[in-house]
Design a protein around this motif. Structure first.
Motif, PDB file in Angstrom:
ATOM      1  N   ILE A  25      -5.994   2.519   1.781  1.00  0.00           N
ATOM      2  CA  ILE A  25      -6.780   2.487   0.446  1.00  0.00           C
ATOM      3  C   ILE A  25      -6.427   1.919  -0.698  1.00  0.00           C
ATOM      4  CG2 ILE A  25      -8.188   4.019  -0.952  1.00  0.00           C
ATOM      5  CD1 ILE A  25      -8.314   5.627   1.239  1.00  0.00           C
ATOM      6  N   GLY A  26      -4.937   1.588  -0.918  1.00  0.00           N
ATOM      7  CA  GLY A  26      -4.551   2.107  -2.025  1.00  0.00           C
ATOM      8  C   GLY A  26      -3.687   0.407  -2.601  1.00  0.00           C
ATOM      9  N   GLY A  27      -3.595   0.234  -1.146  1.00  0.00           N
ATOM     10  CA  GLY A  27      -2.821  -1.277  -1.173  1.00  0.00           C
ATOM     11  C   GLY A  27      -1.838  -1.434  -0.507  1.00  0.00           C
ATOM     12  N   ILE A  28      -1.577  -1.355   0.772  1.00  0.00           N
ATOM     13  CA  ILE A  28      -0.375  -1.273   1.380  1.00  0.00           C
ATOM     14  C   ILE A  28       0.905  -2.109   1.591  1.00  0.00           C
ATOM     15  CG2 ILE A  28      -0.704  -2.277   3.339  1.00  0.00           C
ATOM     16  CD1 ILE A  28       0.498   0.129   5.655  1.00  0.00           C
ATOM     17  N   GLY A  29       1.246  -2.109   1.143  1.00  0.00           N
ATOM     18  CA  GLY A  29       2.471  -2.324   0.611  1.00  0.00           C
ATOM     19  C   GLY A  29       2.923  -2.185  -1.210  1.00  0.00           C
ATOM     20  N   ASP A  30       2.046  -1.796  -1.558  1.00  0.00           N
ATOM     21  CA  ASP A  30       2.503  -1.383  -2.957  1.00  0.00           C
ATOM     22  C   ASP A  30       2.580   0.139  -3.371  1.00  0.00           C
ATOM     23  OD1 ASP A  30       1.268  -1.035  -5.629  1.00  0.00           O
ATOM     24  OD2 ASP A  30       1.310  -2.816  -6.020  1.00  0.00           O
ATOM     25  N   ILE A  31       3.771   0.132  -4.211  1.00  0.00           N
ATOM     26  CA  ILE A  31       3.835   1.686  -3.989  1.00  0.00           C
ATOM     27  C   ILE A  31       3.200   2.030  -4.667  1.00  0.00           C
ATOM     28  CG2 ILE A  31       5.789   3.797  -4.978  1.00  0.00           C
ATOM     29  CD1 ILE A  31       8.113   1.438  -4.236  1.00  0.00           C
ATOM     30  N   ARG A  32       2.214   2.046  -5.603  1.00  0.00           N
ATOM     31  CA  ARG A  32       2.153   2.313  -6.542  1.00  0.00           C
ATOM     32  C   ARG A  32       0.973   2.820  -6.752  1.00  0.00           C
ATOM     33  NH1 ARG A  32       2.637  -1.337 -11.938  1.00  0.00           N
ATOM     34  NH2 ARG A  32       2.850  -2.735  -9.939  1.00  0.00           N
ATOM     35  N   GLY A  33      -0.164   1.545  -5.487  1.00  0.00           N
ATOM     36  CA  GLY A  33      -0.931   1.356  -4.779  1.00  0.00           C
ATOM     37  C   GLY A  33      -1.397   2.512  -3.739  1.00  0.00           C
ATOM     38  N   ALA A  34      -0.151   2.894  -2.989  1.00  0.00           N
ATOM     39  CA  ALA A  34       0.092   4.396  -2.115  1.00  0.00           C
ATOM     40  C   ALA A  34      -0.113   5.490  -2.847  1.00  0.00           C
ATOM     41  CB  ALA A  34       1.374   3.943  -1.916  1.00  0.00           C
ATOM     42  N   VAL A  35       0.262   6.244  -4.110  1.00  0.00           N
ATOM     43  CA  VAL A  35       0.521   6.775  -4.987  1.00  0.00           C
ATOM     44  C   VAL A  35      -1.788   7.460  -5.107  1.00  0.00           C
ATOM     45  CG1 VAL A  35       0.839   8.004  -7.357  1.00  0.00           C
ATOM     46  CG2 VAL A  35       2.766   7.437  -5.466  1.00  0.00           C
ATOM     47  N   ILE A  36      -1.867   6.106  -5.380  1.00  0.00           N
ATOM     48  CA  ILE A  36      -3.895   6.139  -6.078  1.00  0.00           C
ATOM     49  C   ILE A  36      -4.133   6.398  -5.215  1.00  0.00           C
ATOM     50  CG2 ILE A  36      -5.534   4.542  -6.639  1.00  0.00           C
ATOM     51  CD1 ILE A  36      -3.822   3.033  -8.549  1.00  0.00           C
ATOM     52  N   GLY A  37      -4.358   5.054  -3.783  1.00  0.00           N
ATOM     53  CA  GLY A  37      -4.844   6.007  -2.532  1.00  0.00           C
ATOM     54  C   GLY A  37      -4.550   7.209  -2.068  1.00  0.00           C
ATOM     55  N   GLY A  38      -3.189   7.905  -2.084  1.00  0.00           N
ATOM     56  CA  GLY A  38      -3.311   9.420  -2.033  1.00  0.00           C
ATOM     57  C   GLY A  38      -3.829  10.036  -2.687  1.00  0.00           C
ATOM     58  N   PHE A  39      -4.453  10.286  -4.343  1.00  0.00           N
ATOM     59  CA  PHE A  39      -4.886  10.534  -4.881  1.00  0.00           C
ATOM     60  C   PHE A  39      -6.665  10.725  -4.595  1.00  0.00           C
ATOM     61  CE2 PHE A  39      -1.137  11.312  -7.625  1.00  0.00           C
ATOM     62  CZ  PHE A  39      -1.312  12.424  -7.976  1.00  0.00           C
ATOM     63  N   ILE A  40      -6.732   9.349  -4.221  1.00  0.00           N
ATOM     64  CA  ILE A  40      -8.353   9.041  -4.161  1.00  0.00           C
ATOM     65  C   ILE A  40      -8.618   9.476  -2.378  1.00  0.00           C
ATOM     66  CG2 ILE A  40      -9.691   7.414  -3.129  1.00  0.00           C
ATOM     67  CD1 ILE A  40      -8.445   5.720  -5.068  1.00  0.00           C
ATOM     68  N   LEU A  41      -7.467  10.232  -2.260  1.00  0.00           N
ATOM     69  CA  LEU A  41      -8.390  10.235  -0.136  1.00  0.00           C
ATOM     70  C   LEU A  41      -8.830  11.402  -0.555  1.00  0.00           C
ATOM     71  CD1 LEU A  41      -8.913   9.985   2.247  1.00  0.00           C
ATOM     72  CD2 LEU A  41      -6.120   9.983   3.354  1.00  0.00           C
ATOM     73  N   GLY A  42      -7.314  12.559  -1.218  1.00  0.00           N
ATOM     74  CA  GLY A  42      -7.116  14.081  -1.365  1.00  0.00           C
ATOM     75  C   GLY A  42      -7.999  14.456  -2.258  1.00  0.00           C
ATOM     76  N   LEU A  43      -8.854  13.738  -3.787  1.00  0.00           N
ATOM     77  CA  LEU A  43      -9.772  14.009  -4.223  1.00  0.00           C
ATOM     78  C   LEU A  43     -11.485  13.786  -3.600  1.00  0.00           C
ATOM     79  CD1 LEU A  43     -10.813  14.482  -7.298  1.00  0.00           C
ATOM     80  CD2 LEU A  43     -11.374  12.583  -8.075  1.00  0.00           C
ATOM     81  N   ILE A  44     -11.710  12.594  -3.246  1.00  0.00           N
ATOM     82  CA  ILE A  44     -12.732  12.722  -2.644  1.00  0.00           C
ATOM     83  C   ILE A  44     -12.551  13.778  -0.816  1.00  0.00           C
ATOM     84  CG2 ILE A  44     -14.258  11.151  -0.481  1.00  0.00           C
ATOM     85  CD1 ILE A  44     -13.172   9.434  -1.923  1.00  0.00           C
TER      86      ILE A  44
END
Length: 297
Positions: free
Chosen positions: A235-254
């Motif tokens: 979701i955040g853009g695999i290969g991008d560290i900041r994207g992984a964090v964003i994706g984790g928060f989005i998934l947890g929130l949803i």
């Protein structure tokens, strides 16, 4: 939903998203260097949780020492997995490495059942992580606040390493081109091992935090969180560290907020992540922060 319940669920969502983010960073780092999905990452997460359990219950260590030793042992275990399952196939086709990763995951899970037993174990929760904090009429367990702080600190340290150190520069070079990095005198094997070590440390921290939040330990406990954190990385853009964090928060929130609004869908909680993955792949396959990269043949 009243305001108090909303704030309670929001705190839970941020805490869960932090756990997903810690694991997703490990996934995305390995993919960024090797272009490989480390399917054993969730099992390394499980291993770290069990190590913390045994350090506290069998060796009777204080929780700080127990967690530190558990992280060190998990790093060693993650590096061992890399040496045994991935390094011999480094010059092989990607499909061979992926099959090895899946095989390593199944092997670790079944060995864990034999070694640790199939009965659930409970990780002792220190008072620091189990205090009830009252904010107005909202009551929140202290680990709900501690987990996001640990995630942000881990992200800051990792970004410093990647962007401000020579090792980080080498990691970025290896992620672009193996052969060119070798020609520039970079020890590619060391960089890959270092990447796995960091990913394993993050998995151990995430596993310990998970065990403190959800104290029931099982040999297969890393399977579903591992899959969800892979989805968070995509979701955040695999290969991008900041994207992984964003994706984790989005998934947890949803995940948490959907259940809060529609409690009758609680049984389909895990399915939400996979639906979200399908939507992301259809709408923006590279993820939120991802970039189009030409695949090497």
């Amino acid at each position: 939903m009243d305001l108090e319940l909303f704030l309670q669920q929001l705190a839970n969502a941020i805490s869960l998203g932090s756990l997903y983010a810690l694991l997703a960073i490990g996934y995305t780092m390995v993919y960024g260097i090797l272009r490989l999905i480390n399917f054993a990452h969730g099992d390394i997460f499980m291993f770290g949780t069990y190590m913390a359990f045994y350090m506290m219950t069998s060796f009777l260590l204080p929780w700080g020492a127990a967690f530190f030793i558990a992280i060190i042992l998990t790093i060693a275990f993650g590096v061992l997995v890399e040496k045994a399952a991935y390094k011999p196939l480094r010059n092989s086709p990607r499909m061979s490495i992926m099959i090895s990763a899946i095989g390593a995951s199944f092997l670790i899970e079944n060995l864990a059942i034999v070694v640790f037993g199939g009965r659930p174990k409970s990780l002792p929760v220190p008072d620091l992580f189990n205090r009830i904090i009252h904010i107005g009429n909202v009551s929140v367990v202290s680990i709900t606040f501690i987990t996001p702080i640990i995630t942000m600190v881990a992200l800051a340290v990792l970004m410093f390493i990647v962007n401000k150190t020579k090792t980080g520069m080498a990691m970025r070079a290896v992620s672009k081109d193996y052969e060119a990095a070798r020609l520039m005198g970079i020890d590619v094997n060391f960089i890959i091992t270092f990447t796995f070590a960091i990913g394993s440390a993050l998995a151990a921290i995430g596993g310990i935090m998970w065990g403190l939040k959800y104290p029931s330990l099982l040999p297969l406990m890393g399977v579903m969180p591992g899959l969800k954190c892979f989805i968070a990385a995509v979701i955040g853009g695999i290969g991008d560290i900041r994207g992984a964090v964003i994706g984790g928060f989005i998934l947890g929130l949803i995940e948490i907020m959907l259940i809060a609004v529609f409690p009758e869908l609680t049984g389909y909680r895990d399915a939400f992540a996979f639906v979200l993955l399908i939507v992301i792949l259809l709408v923006k396959p590279t993820g939120i922060m991802g970039k189009n990269i030409a695949e090497k043949v």
